[in-house]
Write a protein that holds these residues in place. Structure first.
Motif, PDB file in Angstrom:
ATOM      1  N   ASP A 185      36.228  45.191  38.547  1.00 40.59           N
ATOM      2  CA  ASP A 185      37.404  44.315  38.553  1.00 40.59           C
ATOM      3  C   ASP A 185      37.488  43.525  39.856  1.00 40.59           C
ATOM      4  O   ASP A 185      37.735  42.317  39.854  1.00 40.59           O
ATOM      5  CB  ASP A 185      38.686  45.122  38.337  1.00 40.59           C
ATOM      6  N   VAL A 186      37.272  44.209  40.963  1.00 40.55           N
ATOM      7  CA  VAL A 186      37.297  43.537  42.269  1.00 40.55           C
ATOM      8  C   VAL A 186      36.125  42.574  42.381  1.00 40.55           C
ATOM      9  O   VAL A 186      36.274  41.438  42.843  1.00 40.55           O
ATOM     10  CB  VAL A 186      37.300  44.569  43.419  1.00 40.55           C
ATOM     11  N   SER A 210      34.596  40.966  40.044  1.00 35.85           N
ATOM     12  CA  SER A 210      34.860  39.772  39.229  1.00 35.85           C
ATOM     13  C   SER A 210      35.764  38.793  39.981  1.00 35.85           C
ATOM     14  O   SER A 210      35.528  37.582  39.953  1.00 35.85           O
ATOM     15  CB  SER A 210      35.515  40.167  37.909  1.00 35.85           C
ATOM     16  N   ARG A 211      36.757  39.317  40.650  1.00 38.01           N
ATOM     17  CA  ARG A 211      37.645  38.439  41.431  1.00 38.01           C
ATOM     18  C   ARG A 211      36.927  37.847  42.637  1.00 38.01           C
ATOM     19  O   ARG A 211      37.207  36.717  43.034  1.00 38.01           O
ATOM     20  CB  ARG A 211      38.898  39.202  41.856  1.00 38.01           C
ATOM     21  N   MET A 212      36.002  38.605  43.210  1.00 37.82           N
ATOM     22  CA  MET A 212      35.203  38.073  44.325  1.00 37.82           C
ATOM     23  C   MET A 212      34.349  36.904  43.837  1.00 37.82           C
ATOM     24  O   MET A 212      34.258  35.871  44.499  1.00 37.82           O
ATOM     25  CB  MET A 212      34.309  39.152  44.931  1.00 37.82           C
ATOM     26  N   ASP A 252      35.010  35.001  41.260  1.00 42.09           N
ATOM     27  CA  ASP A 252      35.942  33.900  41.013  1.00 42.09           C
ATOM     28  C   ASP A 252      36.244  33.152  42.308  1.00 42.09           C
ATOM     29  O   ASP A 252      36.277  31.922  42.339  1.00 42.09           O
ATOM     30  CB  ASP A 252      37.253  34.412  40.413  1.00 42.09           C
ATOM     31  N   GLY A 253      36.486  33.904  43.377  1.00 40.14           N
ATOM     32  CA  GLY A 253      36.774  33.283  44.674  1.00 40.14           C
ATOM     33  C   GLY A 253      35.611  32.444  45.170  1.00 40.14           C
ATOM     34  O   GLY A 253      35.794  31.330  45.669  1.00 40.14           O
ATOM     35  N   GLU A 273      43.372  47.004  44.785  1.00 41.63           N
ATOM     36  CA  GLU A 273      42.928  45.628  44.553  1.00 41.63           C
ATOM     37  C   GLU A 273      43.947  44.597  45.039  1.00 41.63           C
ATOM     38  O   GLU A 273      43.586  43.609  45.693  1.00 41.63           O
ATOM     39  CB  GLU A 273      42.648  45.440  43.069  1.00 41.63           C
ATOM     40  N   GLU A 274      45.201  44.814  44.743  1.00 44.64           N
ATOM     41  CA  GLU A 274      46.227  43.834  45.135  1.00 44.64           C
ATOM     42  C   GLU A 274      46.371  43.768  46.656  1.00 44.64           C
ATOM     43  O   GLU A 274      46.519  42.688  47.226  1.00 44.64           O
ATOM     44  CB  GLU A 274      47.560  44.140  44.458  1.00 44.64           C
ATOM     45  N   PHE A 313      43.341  41.817  48.089  1.00 43.08           N
ATOM     46  CA  PHE A 313      43.421  40.367  47.934  1.00 43.08           C
ATOM     47  C   PHE A 313      44.571  39.767  48.729  1.00 43.08           C
ATOM     48  O   PHE A 313      44.514  38.606  49.132  1.00 43.08           O
ATOM     49  CB  PHE A 313      43.421  39.962  46.458  1.00 43.08           C
ATOM     50  N   ARG A 346      43.929  36.767  51.391  1.00 45.06           N
ATOM     51  CA  ARG A 346      44.762  35.561  51.461  1.00 45.06           C
ATOM     52  C   ARG A 346      45.287  35.303  52.867  1.00 45.06           C
ATOM     53  O   ARG A 346      45.537  34.161  53.242  1.00 45.06           O
ATOM     54  CB  ARG A 346      45.927  35.655  50.468  1.00 45.06           C
TER      55      ARG A 346
END
Length: 155
Positions: free
Chosen positions: A90-91, A93-95, A97-98, A145-146, A149, A153
């Motif tokens: 999950d992390v 995938s977000r990496m 995306d970033g 995860e939250e 991120f 940010r």
């Protein structure tokens, strides 16, 4: 090596599409020096990372330097795989995306954010060399995860 396409697979419908995406990424400005082991470029990127780390997270930078933990001891794996080998799917995938959304600068922000997160959640700057090295090379799979991120940010 399934981990090579691990971060891409959730984005694409088929594993073959993930492989094509990965192959195209290998020829990009960002990845090519890592796969060809162009140490001049890799060391320059580590120096850029070190500068950004000391600017954005000085206490972590000083602690890692004090214990002789140089970026090449943990950062190569993070940069080469866009964290896919180090974090849960999950992390990762977000990496990805970033990276796709912001480009190479996101990778630096993510690495510094990850170090900031590891310090806040696990007390990185309180650890000795062995503990630091273990944490940096074996990031816990159940990281928040939250919070991670949120740290990214802030960079």
């Amino acid at each position: 090596n399934r981990w090579l396409t691990r971060g891409i697979s959730p984005i694409c419908c088929l594993e073959s599409q993930a492989f094509v995406t990965f192959a195209n990424m290998m020829n990009s400005h960002y990845f090519l020096p890592f796969f060809s082991m162009d140490m001049r470029v890799i060391n320059a990127r580590f120096a850029v990372f070190q500068h950004f780390l000391s600017t954005n997270c000085a206490n972590v930078s000083v602690h890692l330097e004090k214990h002789g933990l140089q970026p090449d001891m943990y950062l190569l794996s993070w940069f080469l795989t866009l964290f896919a080998k180090s974090v849960n799917i999950d992390v990762a995938s977000r990496m990805f995306d970033g990276y796709f959304g912001m480009g190479e600068i996101f990778v630096y922000r993510a690495a510094i954010g990850l170090l900031k997160h590891l310090n806040q959640q696990f007390g990185l700057v309180q650890m000795e060399f062995d503990e630091c090295f273990e944490l940096l090379t074996h990031v816990p799979q159940d990281i928040n995860e939250e919070h991670l991120f949120s740290c990214i940010r802030e960079i």
